[in-house]
Enzyme design. Structure first.
Site, PDB file in Angstrom:
ATOM      1  N   HIS A  94      -0.663 -72.532 -43.647  1.00  0.00           N
ATOM      2  CA  HIS A  94       0.836 -72.736 -43.905  1.00  0.00           C
ATOM      3  C   HIS A  94       1.782 -72.246 -42.670  1.00  0.00           C
ATOM      4  CE1 HIS A  94       0.030 -74.245 -48.090  1.00  0.00           C
ATOM      5  NE2 HIS A  94      -1.025 -73.663 -47.728  1.00  0.00           N
ATOM      6  N   GLU A 137     -11.853 -56.286 -25.515  1.00  0.00           N
ATOM      7  CA  GLU A 137     -12.443 -55.200 -24.452  1.00  0.00           C
ATOM      8  C   GLU A 137     -13.543 -55.361 -23.789  1.00  0.00           C
ATOM      9  OE1 GLU A 137     -12.118 -51.114 -26.216  1.00  0.00           O
ATOM     10  OE2 GLU A 137      -9.981 -51.214 -26.300  1.00  0.00           O
ATOM     11  N   LYS A 174      -1.171 -46.754 -20.267  1.00  0.00           N
ATOM     12  CA  LYS A 174      -0.885 -45.332 -20.492  1.00  0.00           C
ATOM     13  C   LYS A 174      -0.302 -44.599 -19.126  1.00  0.00           C
ATOM     14  CE  LYS A 174      -5.189 -45.012 -23.466  1.00  0.00           C
ATOM     15  NZ  LYS A 174      -6.542 -44.604 -23.214  1.00  0.00           N
TER      16      LYS A 174
HETATM   17  O1  PA5 Z   1     -13.049 -48.920 -27.475  1.00  0.00           O
HETATM   18  C1  PA5 Z   1     -12.648 -47.880 -26.837  1.00  0.00           C
HETATM   19  O2  PA5 Z   1     -13.372 -47.021 -26.239  1.00  0.00           O
HETATM   20  C2  PA5 Z   1     -11.014 -47.612 -27.119  1.00  0.00           C
HETATM   21  O3  PA5 Z   1     -10.446 -48.756 -28.078  1.00  0.00           O
HETATM   22  C3  PA5 Z   1     -11.189 -46.113 -27.987  1.00  0.00           C
HETATM   23  O4  PA5 Z   1     -11.715 -46.458 -29.362  1.00  0.00           O
HETATM   24  C4  PA5 Z   1      -9.649 -45.952 -28.330  1.00  0.00           C
HETATM   25  O5  PA5 Z   1      -8.819 -46.040 -27.181  1.00  0.00           O
HETATM   26  C5  PA5 Z   1      -9.486 -44.414 -29.057  1.00  0.00           C
HETATM   27  O6  PA5 Z   1     -10.066 -43.579 -28.123  1.00  0.00           O
HETATM   28  P1  PA5 Z   1     -10.615 -41.970 -28.795  1.00  0.00           P
HETATM   29  O7  PA5 Z   1     -11.685 -42.110 -29.653  1.00  0.00           O
HETATM   30  O8  PA5 Z   1     -10.964 -41.406 -27.424  1.00  0.00           O
HETATM   31  O9  PA5 Z   1      -9.154 -41.466 -29.142  1.00  0.00           O
END
Ligand code: PA5
Length: 447
Positions: free
Chosen positions: A320, A299, A435
């Site tokens: 393996h 990310e 989303k």
């Molecule tokens: O790194 C990030 O921001 C995302 O992976 C969030 O952690 C994930 O989408 C969960 O979001 P939230 O804590 O708002 O539910």
């Protein structure tokens, strides 16, 4: 306390360059890149780059004082007393850190040997059968719930919490259920915050300036870890020692292992065309640590058509399966081995008179000795015969202190790598695309 160490395997040219960097030299081949990392270091530590409003994690370990940890430990103790199971709801950065460390620090065959309470994760996927099984199991155990969502609006944990909240209120009644739910969310906004205020749930705050994937040292990770009986004080101490080593006023190439790691992974990516980093281990408890690391780097770096693709493999198991590709497939990747230097127990391979499996040559040797030789043999095969550059991060013990160090080390290296690549390491615009489609397909109003 011992520190993490970084090296290259088996006399590769990169290995010699790393040794030179560690002794304060600037190898010619790396000099341009070394200056880029130096610039990235200043951007990060002076908090002047893209996404600087999400740099709360940079000084977080130093803020984990006894007073800061006390309310978390107190609530965790209260929940431990009244539950056999803790249901921990969250996804992405609100799930992976706790999951990774719980896997590292609790017995591997917990279902057979561990006492209560146990942490069960939910809200990290949308599998209907999983939730049916979970709700059925919860009929038989005393449990408490911790729901974690910074935004408070993420689909997967929201649905999981609806299901579990309905169950817990039916099982214990609304009043008792309130004492069994803790919320970890934004300090003032979001649906979860509104609900927590309405219902009077205990809540802990996810700081505004810490993004999900950098949040394991906030209540997001600390509360579920404390519940699992993990020593969060020692975790904080490990992270603090790494903060002191890495987050300095000036970059010291001889000691800053995150800068060394960044330099070499970017060298392999930018100058050697290695587009994939394979994080490997010979320690099954690190499987989910690889998942946490993949989110952190994926990310943070994967944007604007750039970034090393983070991947992982778990050895010897995957030797393996993936082993063939790693040894002889397309030369896309370099490998970073998380090398565990000790085990908690001792076990030797038994001698057998008949020796049908021809294993008597290792009889009397520790299982960990065989594993060490597997690691050494694999690194040689990959780096020498397979031409896969192998970096190694040596971890003295699988304990809270080392894990605290490892977390801060990777977070710092990730920020540094992102700035070296000239991307914003603290946003994730790409995660919205699926989303939008999903909401449209589900008929969400306004989607
Ligand atoms: O790194 C990030 O921001 C995302 O992976 C969030 O952690 C994930 O989408 C969960 O979001 P939230 O804590 O708002 O539910």
């Amino acid at each position: 306390m011992e520190n993490l160490k970084l090296d290259f395997q088996f006399g590769l040219e990169a290995g010699q360059m790393l040794e030179a960097v560690k002794s304060g030299q600037k190898p010619e081949k790396l000099s341009g890149l070394q200056s880029q990392v130096e610039e990235a270091f200043l951007t990060l530590t002076r908090e002047s780059g893209k996404g600087h409003e999400f740099l709360g994690w940079l000084h977080l370990p130093g803020q984990l004082s006894e007073e800061a940890l006390a309310p978390i430990l107190e609530k965790a103790e209260d929940f431990r007393k009244k539950s056999q199971i803790l249901v921990c709801i969250g996804i992405g950065g609100s799930y992976l850190g706790a999951k990774a460390l719980v896997e590292c620090m609790t017995p591997q065959l917990a279902q057979f040997i561990m006492g209560y309470p146990r942490v069960i994760f939910a809200g990290h996927q949308l599998c209907e059968d999983y939730y049916s099984e979970l709700l059925a199991a919860l009929n038989h155990y005393d449990y408490t719930v911790c729901v974690i969502s910074k935004s408070g609006t993420t689909t997967e944990p929201a649905i999981a919490f609806r299901l579990v909240r309905e169950h817990i209120e039916k099982k214990y009644g609304k009043e008792e259920a309130r004492q069994r739910i803790t919320v970890i969310t934004d300090k003032e906004k979001g649906a979860l915050k509104t609900l927590a205020d309405q219902e009077g749930y205990t809540s802990f705050v996810v700081p505004d300036n810490v993004g999900g994937r950098y949040s394991v040292l906030t209540p997001v990770g600390l509360f579920p870890l404390a519940l699992s009986g993990i020593d969060i004080r020692k975790l904080a101490q490990g992270a603090q020692s790494m903060q002191k080593l890495l987050c300095t006023e000036k970059l010291d190439w001889t000691s800053n292992i995150a800068a060394q790691y960044t330099l070499f992974r970017q060298y392999l990516y930018m100058q050697q065309g290695k587009k994939v980093e394979l994080l490997t281990n010979f320690e099954p408890r690190l499987l989910y640590f690889g998942e946490w690391w993949k989110q952190l780097f994926g990310e943070s770096e994967g944007k604007e058509g750039k970034g090393i693709f983070p991947s992982s493999a778990n050895f010897t198991t995957d030797l393996h399966s993936l082993g063939q590709y790693i040894q002889e497939g397309e030369r896309l990747f370099f490998e970073t081995v998380l090398s565990m230097e000790s085990q908690k127990t001792e076990l030797v391979v038994p001698f057998e008179e008949a020796d049908l499996d021809k294993m008597n040559f290792v009889a009397g040797k520790r299982v960990s000795y065989v594993n060490e030789k597997a690691e050494e043999g694999t690194c040689m095969a990959h780096s020498q015969q397979g031409s896969v550059p192998v970096l190694r991060i040596r971890i003295p013990h699988l304990d809270e202190y080392s894990l605290g160090q490892l977390i801060y080390f990777f977070e710092f290296a990730c920020g540094l790598s992102g700035y070296t690549l000239e991307v914003n390491p603290f946003d994730q615009p790409g995660v919205e695309a699926y989303k939008k489609n999903m909401f449209k397909l589900l008929g969400k109003p306004g989607a």
